[in-house]
Design a protein around this motif. Sequence first.
Motif, PDB file in Angstrom:
ATOM      1  N   ASN A 211      -2.193   1.603   9.625  1.00  0.00           N
ATOM      2  CA  ASN A 211      -2.640   0.716   8.673  1.00  0.00           C
ATOM      3  C   ASN A 211      -4.047   1.184   8.149  1.00  0.00           C
ATOM      4  O   ASN A 211      -4.174   1.236   6.650  1.00  0.00           O
ATOM      5  CB  ASN A 211      -2.571  -0.949   9.010  1.00  0.00           C
TER       6      ASN A 211
ATOM      7  N   GLU B 170      -4.609   2.741   4.459  1.00  0.00           N
ATOM      8  CA  GLU B 170      -5.598   2.048   3.348  1.00  0.00           C
ATOM      9  C   GLU B 170      -6.329   3.251   2.943  1.00  0.00           C
ATOM     10  O   GLU B 170      -6.997   3.063   1.725  1.00  0.00           O
ATOM     11  CB  GLU B 170      -6.192   0.858   4.019  1.00  0.00           C
TER      12      GLU B 170
ATOM     13  N   LYS C  36       0.694  -1.368   0.129  1.00  0.00           N
ATOM     14  CA  LYS C  36      -0.018  -0.159   0.179  1.00  0.00           C
ATOM     15  C   LYS C  36       1.025   1.174  -0.123  1.00  0.00           C
ATOM     16  O   LYS C  36       0.360   2.215  -0.476  1.00  0.00           O
ATOM     17  CB  LYS C  36      -0.839  -0.205   1.201  1.00  0.00           C
TER      18      LYS C  36
ATOM     19  N   ASP D 129      -4.580  -6.048  -0.833  1.00  0.00           N
ATOM     20  CA  ASP D 129      -5.212  -5.907   0.402  1.00  0.00           C
ATOM     21  C   ASP D 129      -6.592  -6.145   0.483  1.00  0.00           C
ATOM     22  O   ASP D 129      -7.475  -5.842  -0.316  1.00  0.00           O
ATOM     23  CB  ASP D 129      -4.913  -4.222   0.529  1.00  0.00           C
ATOM     24  N   SER D 130      -7.193  -6.753   1.709  1.00  0.00           N
ATOM     25  CA  SER D 130      -8.198  -7.354   1.677  1.00  0.00           C
ATOM     26  C   SER D 130      -9.591  -6.508   1.733  1.00  0.00           C
ATOM     27  O   SER D 130     -10.461  -6.659   0.910  1.00  0.00           O
ATOM     28  CB  SER D 130      -8.352  -8.355   3.101  1.00  0.00           C
ATOM     29  N   GLU D 131      -9.291  -5.149   2.150  1.00  0.00           N
ATOM     30  CA  GLU D 131     -10.396  -4.393   2.268  1.00  0.00           C
ATOM     31  C   GLU D 131     -10.643  -3.761   0.694  1.00  0.00           C
ATOM     32  O   GLU D 131     -11.815  -3.485   0.246  1.00  0.00           O
ATOM     33  CB  GLU D 131      -9.907  -2.905   3.033  1.00  0.00           C
TER      34      GLU D 131
HETATM   35 MG    MG Z   1      -5.878  -4.492   4.844  1.00  0.00          MG
END
Ligand code: MG
Length: 387
Positions: free
Chosen positions: A216, A220, A124, A149-151
Motif C-alpha cells: 500500500n 502511495e 490509488k 488517501d490520508s497521506e
Molecule cells: Mg493511505
Amino acid sequence: MKKVTILGSTGSIGVSALDVIEKNPDRFQVVALAAGRNITLLHKQIEKFRPEIVAVADYKRACKLRDLLPAKLKIKIVGDKEGLNEVASFSAANIVISAISGAAGLIPTLTAIDAGKEIALANKETMVMAGEIVTKNARKRGIKILPIDSEHSAIFQCLQGQKRKHLHRIILTASGGPFLNYSREKIATVRLADALWHPNWKMGKKITIDSSSMMNKGLEVIEARWLFNLDIQKIDVLIHPQSVVHSMVEFIDGSVIAQMGIPDMRTPIAYALTYPERINNNLPYLDLLKIKNLEFRKPDMNKFPCLRLAYEAAICGGTMPVVLNAANEVAVEAFIRKKINFIDLPGIIDRVMNSHKSSDASCLDDILQVDEWARQNTNNIIERNIS
Ligand code: MG
C-alpha cells in the motif's frame, strides 16, 4: 449545494463519504451511485439518499435491484461497464468520488475527467497505472484532482500557500501494519486473518492486506509522484506506528510541516469535498496528551520487499508500475482465496516484473494490454506453484 457522484458507494470509503454527506445535507446532495455486488447495502443507500442514477456490477444485479425498489421511485438503474461509465459522467454531478478498489477504478475515473467532473480520488491504482494520462487529461480540462488517501490529503494540506520551488521532499508516513514488529521468520507463518487485521485503520480487504505487506505504501509513493509531480528521489517513507502524523513536507530551509489528526477517513474525505473550505465533522479532536509519544522508524525493505518492488517499479517508470499493480492484485486475490501464502506475495510480483520490459505508458490501450498480460502471467505463476 455540491452534487456528488460516488463510485464504489458500498466500500469502506463510499460508506464514510455517505456519512459525511448525510451529516451535511445543506452542503451536499448525492446524484449518482455505483457499487459492485452488495445489493443489500446499496438498496438501503438508495432509499436514504435518492440518487437519480445507480450502477451495479452486471445486468442481473441491476434487475434484482429494480425489483427491490418501489416503481414510483424514478431512479435509473444501469449495469455493467457501460452503466458504470454512464454514472461516472452523469451530467448533474459537480464532483465524483473515485473509490472503486483496484484497477477497475481506472476507466470510470478517466470517463469522469473527460466529462469535466472534479475528482476526489481514493483509488490509488488509477494513478499507479495511468498517472501520466490522468494528470494530462485533468490538466487539459482544468480539473482538480483532490486526494482522499490520508497521506496525500496531508501532503496537499501542507502544500497550501507554499511555493513549489521551496519544496525539498515529502515524507509519507506508514503505520507499518500488523507485522511491524514481527521477525522475517514470523512473517513467513502469518495467515489470512492476521493480514486482515489493521492496528489503526478500518478498511476494505484488499487495502488492508496491501497495508500488511506495505505494498500500500509503495502504491502511495507512485500515487504521490503523479499527484504532486515529483521525482521519486523526493518521496520518502517513514514508519510511524501511531498514525497521528498523516504525512509531512520538508522545505529547503529545513522547516517541516506535518498534518496530524485522528485516523478517520472522514476527515480527508470532507476536505476533498469542501476544499478550500473546512467543515466540522463532529469527530473527536486529536488528544496528543493521551497519545503522548510519536515514534518514527526507517522501513525495513528486507522484511517488507513489496515496498522495495514498488520503488523499483517507480524508478523504472513507463509500464512497470502497471505490472506491479496487476501482479499484486492477482496475488492478493489468490492469498484471499488461500491459494498462496502471505510470504509468497513479493516473490510472485518480482517474477512478473522481471519478465516485463517496460515501455511508454502514455497510451491507454497499451496500459490495458500490459495489465492483461501481467494478470495472465501472475495467474500462470500461481497455478504452476500450486501444482
Ligand atoms: Mg493511505
